[in-house]
Design an enzyme around this catalytic site. Structure first.
Site, PDB file in Angstrom:
ATOM      1  N   SER A 136       0.829  -1.195   0.000  1.00  0.00           N
ATOM      2  CA  SER A 136       0.000   0.000   0.000  1.00  0.00           C
ATOM      3  C   SER A 136       0.867   1.250   0.000  1.00  0.00           C
ATOM      4  CB  SER A 136      -0.906   0.028   1.231  1.00  0.00           C
ATOM      5  OG  SER A 136      -1.564   1.276   1.363  1.00  0.00           O
ATOM      6  N   TYR A 139      -2.691  -0.007  10.269  1.00  0.00           N
ATOM      7  CA  TYR A 139      -2.688  -0.432   8.875  1.00  0.00           C
ATOM      8  C   TYR A 139      -1.378  -0.048   8.192  1.00  0.00           C
ATOM      9  CZ  TYR A 139      -3.984  -0.761   3.957  1.00  0.00           C
ATOM     10  OH  TYR A 139      -4.014  -1.074   2.614  1.00  0.00           O
TER      11      TYR A 139
END
Length: 303
Positions: free
Chosen positions: A154, A168
Site C-alpha cells: 500500500s 494499517y
C-alpha cells in the site's frame, strides 16, 4: 520426473502460468482472476467464503471454468493448514508459477485507543497471514527453481501520517520490508518478487471495516471524529481504476502490454496519489538528510 513432463501429464503446458491468488472474492483479487484467465492462464482462486468462491466460478463463461480451481483458505488459519492446502493446490496442475498475496484488511483506529491489541489484530492478516502463505508456497517454487511472488502492499507504507491508520500503515510498512528482503533471499532460485503499492482504487468493500470506537479517549474526540468521517466518505470517490491496475500487474508478471521490453521493476507503484506520496516522502527524507548532515555524518569514531 521433470516439471515439464509432470505439467503435461496434468493436462497443461508450461507456456501457461498457474496463478495462486488469495482474497479473490472481490476487489483486486477478483479482477486478477478474471484478467489471468483472459490471458489464457490457469488460476487457483482462494477466499475465506466457499459460497463466494462458488459465485465466482458461476460468474465465468463455462469455457473458462476448466482453467479455474477454487480453494477455501483463510490466511490466518495457521501454517500447518495452509501448508497442506498449498500441497493440494500445487497438485491441481502440477505446479504453481505465480503466488499473489492479495488478501488483506484495514482496521482503522486512533493509535492509543487501539493499542497493541489492535496492532496485533491488524498484523495477523497483513503480515503473519502473508508470511504463512508465502512460506507454504515457496518450497514448490524452489523445487522447480522458478516462479514469481507478488505481494499487494500500500502507498500507506509511505503515507504514514493519516490519523486512524497507524496499525494499517505499520502492517504495510512491515510487509514491504519483508517482501523486499525476500527478493534478495530467493533471487538465487530464479524466483522473482514484485511488491505492488497501490494508492486509492475503487474496489468493493475496502472501507467495510468498522472504525475502532470502543475505547474512546476524550482528548482525541475531534481528531477521531474527523478521521472517522473521512474514512466513511472515501468509498466510491477513489480515482484509481482497479481493472487497469490489475491489468498492469499481469502485464508485468507476463512481460506483456505496458511492461513489454521493460526490466523487472521489483516495486510497482500504482496510482497518481501513490506516486505523489512516494515522491513527497522521498524528497522530504532527502531534504532532512541535507539539513541535518552536520549531525548525521559526525557520529563516527575519530580517526
Amino acid at each position: 520426473m521433470t516439471e515439464q513432463v509432470h505439467a503435461q501429464m496434468n493436462g497443461t503446458s508450461t507456456d501457461k502460468k498457474v496463478w495462486f491468488i488469495t482474497g479473490t472474492s472481490s476487489g483486486f483479487g477478483h479482477r486478477l482472476v478474471t484478467i489471468a484467465l483472459g490471458r489464457g492462464d490457469l488460476v487457483i482462486a482462494t477466499a475465506r467464503s466457499e459460497e463466494k468462491l462458488e459465485a465466482l466460478v458461476n460468474s465465468y463463461d463455462p469455457r473458462l471454468r476448466d482453467s479455474l480451481r477454487t480453494m477455501q483458505l483463510d490466511v490466518t488459519e495457521g501454517i500447518e493448514s495452509i501448508t497442506k492446502k498449498a500441497e493440494i493446490a500445487n497438485g491441481f496442475w502440477g505446479r504453481i508459477d505465480v503466488l499473489v498475496n492479495n488478501a488483506g484488511v484495514g482496521y482503522p483506529s486512533i493509535a492509543e485507543e487501539g493499542g497493541s491489541s489492535w496492532l496485533r489484530k491488524q498484523f495477523e492478516t497483513n503480515v503473519f497471514g502473508v508470511m504463512d502463505v508465502t512460506t507454504a508456497v515457496l518450497p514448490h517454487l524452489r523445487r522447480k527453481r522458478s516462479g514469481t511472488i507478488v505481494t499487494i502492499g500500500s502507498r500507506c507504507a509511505w503515507k504514514t501520517d493519516i490519523p486512524g491508520l497507524a496499525a494499517y500503515s505499520a502492517s504495510k510498512a512491515a510487509i514491504h520490508a519483508i517482501t523486499e528482503n525476500l527478493a534478495a533471499e530467493v533471487a538465487s532460485f530464479n524466483i522473482r518478487v514484485l511488491l505492488v503499492a497501490p494508492g486509492s482504487f475503487r474496489t468493493e468493500g475496502i472501507y467495510g471495516q468498522s472504525y475502532h470506537l470502543s475505547n474512546q479517549i476524550a482528548d482525541y474526540d475531534t481528531l477521531r471524529h474527523a478521521g472517522h468521517t473521512r474514512f466513511k466518505s472515501i468509498s466510491g470517490t477513489e480515482k484509481g481504476d482497479p481493472d487497469k491496475a490489475m491489468e498492469a500487474v499481469v502485464d508485468v508478471v507476463r512481460g506483456e502490454g505496458l511492461a513489454a521490453g521493460k526490466p523487472w521493476p521489483g516495486v510497482l507503484i500504482l496510482g497518481n496519489d501513490a506516486a505523489a506520496d512516494v515522491r513527497a516522502k522521498s524528497q522530504g527524507t532527502l531534504d532532512l538528510l541535507d539539513s541535518w548532515q552536520d549531525i548525521t555524518c559526525k557520529v563516527n569514531f575519530d580517526t
